[in-house]
Write an enzyme that holds these catalytic residues in place. Structure first.
Site, PDB file in Angstrom:
ATOM      1  N   THR A 150      16.092  54.015  50.723  1.00 53.90           N
ATOM      2  CA  THR A 150      16.266  52.574  50.895  1.00 53.90           C
ATOM      3  C   THR A 150      14.963  51.821  50.654  1.00 53.90           C
ATOM      4  N   GLY A 189      13.040  57.217  58.529  1.00 52.31           N
ATOM      5  CA  GLY A 189      12.638  57.674  59.851  1.00 52.31           C
ATOM      6  C   GLY A 189      11.456  58.622  59.768  1.00 52.31           C
ATOM      7  N   GLU A 432      23.156  55.494  56.390  1.00 52.18           N
ATOM      8  CA  GLU A 432      23.921  56.478  55.619  1.00 52.18           C
ATOM      9  C   GLU A 432      25.151  55.874  54.974  1.00 52.18           C
TER      10      GLU A 432
HETATM   11  C1  LIG Z   1      25.440  68.089  64.100  1.00 55.16           C
HETATM   12  C2  LIG Z   1      24.271  67.369  63.469  1.00 55.16           C
HETATM   13  C3  LIG Z   1      24.484  65.884  63.452  1.00 55.16           C
HETATM   14  C4  LIG Z   1      23.484  65.187  62.551  1.00 55.16           C
HETATM   15  C5  LIG Z   1      23.723  63.709  62.490  1.00 55.16           C
HETATM   16  C6  LIG Z   1      22.937  62.991  61.467  1.00 55.16           C
HETATM   17  C7  LIG Z   1      21.542  63.539  61.247  1.00 55.16           C
HETATM   18  C8  LIG Z   1      20.638  62.655  60.532  1.00 55.16           C
HETATM   19  C9  LIG Z   1      20.650  61.234  61.016  1.00 55.16           C
HETATM   20  C10 LIG Z   1      19.377  60.547  60.639  1.00 55.16           C
HETATM   21  C11 LIG Z   1      19.340  59.102  61.023  1.00 55.16           C
HETATM   22  C12 LIG Z   1      19.208  58.145  60.081  1.00 55.16           C
HETATM   23  C13 LIG Z   1      19.080  58.524  58.644  1.00 55.16           C
HETATM   24  C14 LIG Z   1      19.559  57.479  57.711  1.00 55.16           C
HETATM   25  C15 LIG Z   1      19.347  57.702  56.403  1.00 55.16           C
HETATM   26  C16 LIG Z   1      19.830  56.777  55.407  1.00 55.16           C
HETATM   27  O1  LIG Z   1      20.398  55.737  55.686  1.00 55.16           O
HETATM   28  S1  LIG Z   1      19.566  57.335  53.819  1.00 55.16           S
HETATM   29  C17 LIG Z   1      20.130  56.037  52.820  1.00 55.16           C
HETATM   30  C18 LIG Z   1      21.626  55.965  52.822  1.00 55.16           C
HETATM   31  N1  LIG Z   1      22.047  55.052  51.831  1.00 55.16           N
HETATM   32  C19 LIG Z   1      23.315  54.976  51.413  1.00 55.16           C
HETATM   33  O2  LIG Z   1      24.207  55.620  51.913  1.00 55.16           O
HETATM   34  C20 LIG Z   1      23.551  54.045  50.274  1.00 55.16           C
HETATM   35  C21 LIG Z   1      25.010  53.603  50.242  1.00 55.16           C
HETATM   36  N2  LIG Z   1      25.332  53.196  48.903  1.00 55.16           N
HETATM   37  C22 LIG Z   1      25.818  54.052  48.045  1.00 55.16           C
HETATM   38  O3  LIG Z   1      26.023  55.214  48.313  1.00 55.16           O
HETATM   39  C23 LIG Z   1      26.088  53.421  46.710  1.00 55.16           C
HETATM   40  O4  LIG Z   1      26.279  52.056  46.855  1.00 55.16           O
HETATM   41  C24 LIG Z   1      27.366  53.944  46.085  1.00 55.16           C
HETATM   42  C25 LIG Z   1      26.915  55.222  45.441  1.00 55.16           C
HETATM   43  C26 LIG Z   1      28.351  54.154  47.183  1.00 55.16           C
HETATM   44  C27 LIG Z   1      27.936  52.971  45.088  1.00 55.16           C
HETATM   45  O5  LIG Z   1      26.919  52.721  44.195  1.00 55.16           O
HETATM   46  P1  LIG Z   1      27.182  52.068  42.764  1.00 55.16           P
HETATM   47  O6  LIG Z   1      25.951  52.130  41.997  1.00 55.16           O
HETATM   48  O7  LIG Z   1      27.843  50.757  42.969  1.00 55.16           O
HETATM   49  O8  LIG Z   1      28.140  53.037  42.014  1.00 55.16           O
HETATM   50  P2  LIG Z   1      29.698  53.075  41.971  1.00 55.16           P
HETATM   51  O9  LIG Z   1      30.069  52.650  40.613  1.00 55.16           O
HETATM   52  O10 LIG Z   1      30.290  52.352  43.118  1.00 55.16           O
HETATM   53  O11 LIG Z   1      29.899  54.609  42.190  1.00 55.16           O
HETATM   54  C28 LIG Z   1      29.454  55.449  41.144  1.00 55.16           C
HETATM   55  C29 LIG Z   1      30.369  56.632  41.059  1.00 55.16           C
HETATM   56  O12 LIG Z   1      29.779  57.643  41.886  1.00 55.16           O
HETATM   57  C30 LIG Z   1      30.682  58.029  42.892  1.00 55.16           C
HETATM   58  N3  LIG Z   1      29.898  58.296  44.080  1.00 55.16           N
HETATM   59  C31 LIG Z   1      29.155  57.413  44.745  1.00 55.16           C
HETATM   60  N4  LIG Z   1      28.539  58.017  45.779  1.00 55.16           N
HETATM   61  C32 LIG Z   1      28.904  59.311  45.744  1.00 55.16           C
HETATM   62  C33 LIG Z   1      28.590  60.452  46.563  1.00 55.16           C
HETATM   63  N5  LIG Z   1      27.782  60.350  47.638  1.00 55.16           N
HETATM   64  N6  LIG Z   1      29.141  61.628  46.237  1.00 55.16           N
HETATM   65  C34 LIG Z   1      29.972  61.703  45.182  1.00 55.16           C
HETATM   66  N7  LIG Z   1      30.323  60.672  44.353  1.00 55.16           N
HETATM   67  C35 LIG Z   1      29.766  59.492  44.657  1.00 55.16           C
HETATM   68  C36 LIG Z   1      31.603  56.873  43.053  1.00 55.16           C
HETATM   69  O13 LIG Z   1      32.838  57.292  43.614  1.00 55.16           O
HETATM   70  C37 LIG Z   1      31.759  56.429  41.611  1.00 55.16           C
HETATM   71  O14 LIG Z   1      32.599  57.348  40.978  1.00 55.16           O
HETATM   72  P3  LIG Z   1      33.732  56.791  39.975  1.00 55.16           P
HETATM   73  O15 LIG Z   1      34.357  58.023  39.439  1.00 55.16           O
HETATM   74  O16 LIG Z   1      33.010  55.932  38.974  1.00 55.16           O
HETATM   75  O17 LIG Z   1      34.658  55.979  40.861  1.00 55.16           O
HETATM   76  C1  LIG Z   2      18.415  52.855  62.208  1.00 58.40           C
HETATM   77  C2  LIG Z   2      18.377  52.995  60.709  1.00 58.40           C
HETATM   78  C3  LIG Z   2      17.792  54.117  60.142  1.00 58.40           C
HETATM   79  C4  LIG Z   2      17.709  54.236  58.771  1.00 58.40           C
HETATM   80  N1  LIG Z   2      17.085  55.328  58.230  1.00 58.40           N
HETATM   81  C5  LIG Z   2      16.956  55.420  56.886  1.00 58.40           C
HETATM   82  C6  LIG Z   2      16.266  56.513  56.311  1.00 58.40           C
HETATM   83  O1  LIG Z   2      15.773  57.391  57.025  1.00 58.40           O
HETATM   84  N2  LIG Z   2      16.142  56.580  54.965  1.00 58.40           N
HETATM   85  C7  LIG Z   2      16.688  55.613  54.151  1.00 58.40           C
HETATM   86  O2  LIG Z   2      16.551  55.718  52.933  1.00 58.40           O
HETATM   87  N3  LIG Z   2      17.362  54.551  54.661  1.00 58.40           N
HETATM   88  C8  LIG Z   2      17.509  54.436  56.004  1.00 58.40           C
HETATM   89  N4  LIG Z   2      18.181  53.371  56.544  1.00 58.40           N
HETATM   90  C9  LIG Z   2      18.650  52.297  55.664  1.00 58.40           C
HETATM   91  C10 LIG Z   2      20.151  52.297  55.507  1.00 58.40           C
HETATM   92  O3  LIG Z   2      20.560  53.346  54.688  1.00 58.40           O
HETATM   93  C11 LIG Z   2      20.564  50.933  54.913  1.00 58.40           C
HETATM   94  O4  LIG Z   2      20.283  49.952  55.872  1.00 58.40           O
HETATM   95  C12 LIG Z   2      22.049  50.927  54.572  1.00 58.40           C
HETATM   96  O5  LIG Z   2      22.272  51.745  53.452  1.00 58.40           O
HETATM   97  C13 LIG Z   2      22.565  49.502  54.268  1.00 58.40           C
HETATM   98  O6  LIG Z   2      21.830  48.929  53.209  1.00 58.40           O
HETATM   99  P1  LIG Z   2      21.115  47.515  53.448  1.00 58.40           P
HETATM  100  O7  LIG Z   2      20.382  47.570  54.723  1.00 58.40           O
HETATM  101  O8  LIG Z   2      20.404  47.165  52.200  1.00 58.40           O
HETATM  102  O9  LIG Z   2      22.332  46.503  53.665  1.00 58.40           O
HETATM  103  P2  LIG Z   2      23.122  45.733  52.485  1.00 58.40           P
HETATM  104  O10 LIG Z   2      23.667  46.691  51.508  1.00 58.40           O
HETATM  105  O11 LIG Z   2      22.261  44.631  51.998  1.00 58.40           O
HETATM  106  O12 LIG Z   2      24.354  45.151  53.349  1.00 58.40           O
HETATM  107  C14 LIG Z   2      24.315  43.844  53.909  1.00 58.40           C
HETATM  108  C15 LIG Z   2      25.729  43.275  53.856  1.00 58.40           C
HETATM  109  O13 LIG Z   2      26.125  43.171  52.483  1.00 58.40           O
HETATM  110  C16 LIG Z   2      27.408  43.766  52.308  1.00 58.40           C
HETATM  111  N5  LIG Z   2      27.501  44.383  50.976  1.00 58.40           N
HETATM  112  C17 LIG Z   2      26.537  45.059  50.304  1.00 58.40           C
HETATM  113  N6  LIG Z   2      26.997  45.522  49.131  1.00 58.40           N
HETATM  114  C18 LIG Z   2      28.295  45.135  49.066  1.00 58.40           C
HETATM  115  C19 LIG Z   2      29.338  45.316  48.099  1.00 58.40           C
HETATM  116  N7  LIG Z   2      29.133  45.988  46.960  1.00 58.40           N
HETATM  117  N8  LIG Z   2      30.561  44.801  48.384  1.00 58.40           N
HETATM  118  C20 LIG Z   2      30.776  44.138  49.534  1.00 58.40           C
HETATM  119  N9  LIG Z   2      29.840  43.917  50.476  1.00 58.40           N
HETATM  120  C21 LIG Z   2      28.619  44.417  50.240  1.00 58.40           C
HETATM  121  C22 LIG Z   2      27.473  44.840  53.382  1.00 58.40           C
HETATM  122  O14 LIG Z   2      28.850  45.148  53.683  1.00 58.40           O
HETATM  123  C23 LIG Z   2      26.762  44.175  54.551  1.00 58.40           C
HETATM  124  O15 LIG Z   2      27.700  43.382  55.270  1.00 58.40           O
HETATM  125  C24 LIG Z   2      18.265  53.222  57.933  1.00 58.40           C
HETATM  126  C25 LIG Z   2      18.882  52.112  58.502  1.00 58.40           C
HETATM  127  C26 LIG Z   2      18.954  51.995  59.885  1.00 58.40           C
HETATM  128  C27 LIG Z   2      19.607  50.786  60.478  1.00 58.40           C
END
Ligand SMILES: CCCCCCCCCC/C=C\C/C=C/C(=O)SCCNC(=O)CCNC(=O)[C@H](O)C(C)(C)COP(=O)(O)OP(=O)(O)OC[C@H]1O[C@@H](n2cnc3c(N)ncnc32)[C@H](O)[C@@H]1OP(=O)(O)O
Ligand SMILES: Cc1cc2nc3c(=O)[nH]c(=O)nc-3n(C[C@H](O)[C@H](O)[C@H](O)COP(=O)(O)OP(=O)(O)OC[C@H]3O[C@@H](n4cnc5c(N)ncnc54)[C@H](O)[C@@H]3O)c2cc1C
Length: 644
Positions: A150, A189, A432
């Site tokens: 991110t 994190g 996530e």
């Molecule tokens: C017992 C143990 C417990 C452990 C608990 C948890 C432990 C760890 C917890 C740690 C705490 C905090 C950590 C937090 C970390 C983070 O937050 S990391 C960052 C996370 N970020 C995201 O998740 C980003 C979300 N956004 C996306 O994923 C993208 O927007 C998305 C890929 C969904 C869409 O992107 P676009 O560019 O718009 O692409 P799109 O056209 O929509 O999709 C492209 C295509 O790819 C397919 N697709 C997308 N994602 C995936 C995937 N992950 N796997 C497989 N395929 C994927 C999608 O379906 C499209 O396919 P199509 O055929 O074209 O439809």
């Molecule tokens: C506690 C915490 C820990 C985290 N840890 C990590 C980490 O370790 N590593 C890491 O890489 N990231 C981490 N993140 C980041 C996290 O993955 C992002 O915050 C998350 O993916 C959401 O993205 P954003 O914050 O840019 O929100 P945005 O995507 O900007 O979302 C804001 C609003 O826009 C809307 N929106 C966005 N896109 C669309 C769309 N296509 N259609 C409709 N609505 C849309 C959403 O629904 C939401 O209401 C962490 C976040 C938190 C809160």
């Protein structure tokens, strides 16, 4: 020193249970071995006085809280290593086990991301040679990592990430750069002060061409001095709603060079001369996110089980009001409204735990297929991981809040632990994959499935019913199985409604993107209903499956919990069920009628009454690591949760 005397009411409730507590404990732990492992580790931890706070952490400064969390993390990990050396019966180095141990400390660990994402990414995306070099160091915490994807400007839209990794064939290096302020990594994190390495997700450039986002393993701090390396800007992002000791940070690169071999090359590669070798699928880069989403479902269950335990226990010991003059104040557990708040939290913790286990098995099967080069199941699993992560985290967080409120003022105390649990579950709804974004990802999959269903194409398991419902309306009688069919009918109806909505907007002149956006509220609803149907069906089927090998008394109570869950959600979604038009109850046929149709009438709901008698219960005994609900089944007034 005064010995803590167990509350009389709690003892009385516990004396009433009707089934074998140890059997339930084993069921929750996934078997006797799981219970043994958990208890071994708990026993190892519970007597370590350094893990118990002299001063409430809320009274510490941010620096003190962080240092306290680091200290506890180190103690826990050393205990774990010692335990493994002594027993080798507990697979300490499985990230999920390490995660469970780290979560025994009240504070979120600054090395959570190391275990939760950095190590799994090496497992999932590093080549064999790279695993040889980095995996052992990571497992032994000789290097401490995080997952830096991110950015300040982009979290959801991965294709919009701005950090660049440009290959220089003259030196066989990648040059990492943050071209703008919005390209700074933001959130990872452990990044603030803890991690000395990280997985960096960046746009890969080679020979002037962009190949999209790829993962790189990058050292950011000196292994000896722990100071940021030249060309690295890194620090803490500041206070948050919760997660105060997760040490979330920012990271910027100024033309920072890393060796070519630090690109994670299990899937795609860049050769020495800069040639790009494509992966079997670009989507494999997203693998870590899918893994963590799958794990989050179980985590949501675990956090909710902690909250449900606190609320159920408090409800057994708290006495309040005097419905009958002169009578003793009743336990608040006797109020049906209190039962209505708490019992669904207990049921949901079981529903999500069992669904999380089912999803984990599906994910394990997929990873095996991927190793064989078979990507067929990837789209469905992605859709499942997205909606289940979204719904489980949202349900968990809202029910944690409901549990807090059920404890009145004492629920608002930090010492209740609700604020910590709430902060952790609130984060999970966003990280996530943000809630709405995840449901829209699932909707993409459902729209494709619907088109295939209309063409009579055989669908993947979780959407196969769409063909059935689209052709012949099922006849059903009023049973749990029938309710599940009802959820299927509702899901099909919502999917159809959303698809019709897109078509309507396209016919009115919008392009697909605008039509999608105009119908997006319906698309989110369709995903929610599809996901609810999966949880309902999985919970019911898992209970039926496990009941066959458990004692009858326990089976009865778990069956009641699953019936409670089904009934609760029919009533919560009664409006959607109203849209399901039926013929007289004896032979009910489903036909989904959108609100637009004046013919909507419903008999399934009228008189739909779920009597749940002698439900669940009561007092609980909580173990540190896991919810071991010690139920005393207590005859409750028959309560009618009403018709819609
Ligand atoms: C017992 C143990 C417990 C452990 C608990 C948890 C432990 C760890 C917890 C740690 C705490 C905090 C950590 C937090 C970390 C983070 O937050 S990391 C960052 C996370 N970020 C995201 O998740 C980003 C979300 N956004 C996306 O994923 C993208 O927007 C998305 C890929 C969904 C869409 O992107 P676009 O560019 O718009 O692409 P799109 O056209 O929509 O999709 C492209 C295509 O790819 C397919 N697709 C997308 N994602 C995936 C995937 N992950 N796997 C497989 N395929 C994927 C999608 O379906 C499209 O396919 P199509 O055929 O074209 O439809
Ligand atoms: C506690 C915490 C820990 C985290 N840890 C990590 C980490 O370790 N590593 C890491 O890489 N990231 C981490 N993140 C980041 C996290 O993955 C992002 O915050 C998350 O993916 C959401 O993205 P954003 O914050 O840019 O929100 P945005 O995507 O900007 O979302 C804001 C609003 O826009 C809307 N929106 C966005 N896109 C669309 C769309 N296509 N259609 C409709 N609505 C849309 C959403 O629904 C939401 O209401 C962490 C976040 C938190 C809160």
């Amino acid at each position: 020193m005064a010995v803590n005397k167990v509350n009389e009411d709690l003892l009385r409730e516990r004396a009433r249970y009707t089934f074998n507590i140890e059997e339930l404990t084993n069921f929750i732990d996934g078997g006797e071995e799981g219970t043994r492992n958990r208890r071994e580790v708990e026993d190892m931890v519970i007597h370590v006085k350094e893990l118990h706070d002299e001063v409430p952490e809320d009274y510490l400064s941010h620096k003190e809280r962080y240092e306290n969390a680091v200290k506890k993390g180190c103690i826990l990990i050393d205990l774990l290593k010692e335990h493994v050396l002594r027993h080798s019966s507990f697979d300490a180095y499985k990230p999920s086990n390490m995660y469970r141990v780290l979560s025994m400390a009240k504070e979120v660990s600054p090395v959570l991301l190391h275990m939760g994402m950095f190590v799994p990414t090496i497992f999932g995306q590093a080549s064999a040679e790279q695993q040889e070099e980095w995996l052992h160091k990571a497992l032994m915490l000789e290097i401490i990592g995080t997952y830096a994807q991110t950015e300040l400007g982009h979290g959801t839209f991965l294709r919009g990430l701005e950090t660049t990794a440009t290959y220089d064939p003259s030196t066989e290096e990648f040059v990492l750069h943050s071209p703008t302020l919005t390209s700074y990594k933001w959130w990872p994190g452990g990044l603030g002060q803890t991690a000395n390495h990280c997985i960096v997700v960046a746009q890969l450039y080679s020979r002037e061409k962009c190949y999209g986002v790829h993962a790189f393993l990058v050292q950011i701090r000196d292994s000896e001095t722990h100071m940021p390396l030249p060309g690295i800007k890194v620090g803490d992002i500041g206070p948050k709603l919760g997660f105060q000791t997760a040490n979330n940070g920012f990271l910027g690169f100024d033309h920072f060079r890393i060796p070519r071999k630090n690109m994670l090359m299990r899937n795609a590669q860049v050769l020495k001369d800069g040639r790009y070798v494509k992966s079997k699928s670009d989507k494999l880069t997203y693998g870590t996110m899918m893994l963590v989403r799958v794990m989050i479902v179980s985590d949501a269950a675990y956090e909710l089980s902690r909250a449900a335990t606190i609320a159920a226990r408090y409800s057994a010991v708290r006495r309040q009001s005097m419905p009958r003059p002169g009578q003793p104040e009743p336990q608040i557990l006797d109020y049906v409204t209190q039962q209505h708040k708490v019992f669904i939290a207990i049921a949901t913790s079981h529903a999500l735990r069992l669904t999380g286990g089912w999803l984990w098995d599906a994910y394990s099967s997929l990873t095996h297929d991927l190793d064989q080069g078979n990507l067929d199941q990837l789209p469905e699993l992605h859709a499942l991981a997205c909606c289940l992560k979204a719904i489980s985290s949202r349900d968990s967080n809202s029910l944690v809040e409901q549990c807090r409120m059920s404890c009145g003022g004492h629920g608002y105390m930090s010492s209740s632990n609700f604020p910590t649990i709430y902060g952790a579950t609130a984060a999970t709804v966003t990280y996530e994959g943000e809630y709405t974004v995840m449901l829209l990802q699932t909707a993409r999959y459902l729209m494709k499935a619907w088109k295939e269903a209309l063409g009579g194409i055989v669908l993947t398991p979780t959407v196969a019913y769409m063909v059935t419902y689209n052709k012949a309306k099922p006849a059903w009688v009023n049973t749990p199985e029938a309710i599940i069919q009802g959820f299927h009918a509702v899901a099909v109806g919502k999917v159809k409604e959303a698809a019709d909505g897109i078509e309507y907007h396209q016919n009115s002149g919008k392009d697909y993107e605008d039509a999608w956006n105009a119908a997006s509220v319906m698309l989110v609803k369709a995903s929610e209903c599809y996901c609810r149907a999966i949880i309902c069906e999985t919970f019911w089927k898992e209970i039926q499956k496990h009941s066959r090998s458990m004692s009858r008394n326990l089976a009865v109570v778990l069956q009641q919990l699953s019936e409670l869950y089904l009934s609760y959600w029919v009533l919560e979604r009664s409006g959607d069920f109203f849209q399901v038009r039926t013929v007289p109850l004896t032979r009910t046929k489903f036909e989904f009628v959108s609100f637009a149709s004046p013919k909507c009438h419903c008999q399934m709901c009228t008189g739909f009454v779920a009597h749940i008698t002698s439900v669940v219960v009561l007092a609980v005994q909580v173990s540190i690591q896991n919810l071991t609900l010690t139920f005393c089944t207590r005859k409750r007034n028959e309560f009618d949760i009403g018709s819609c």
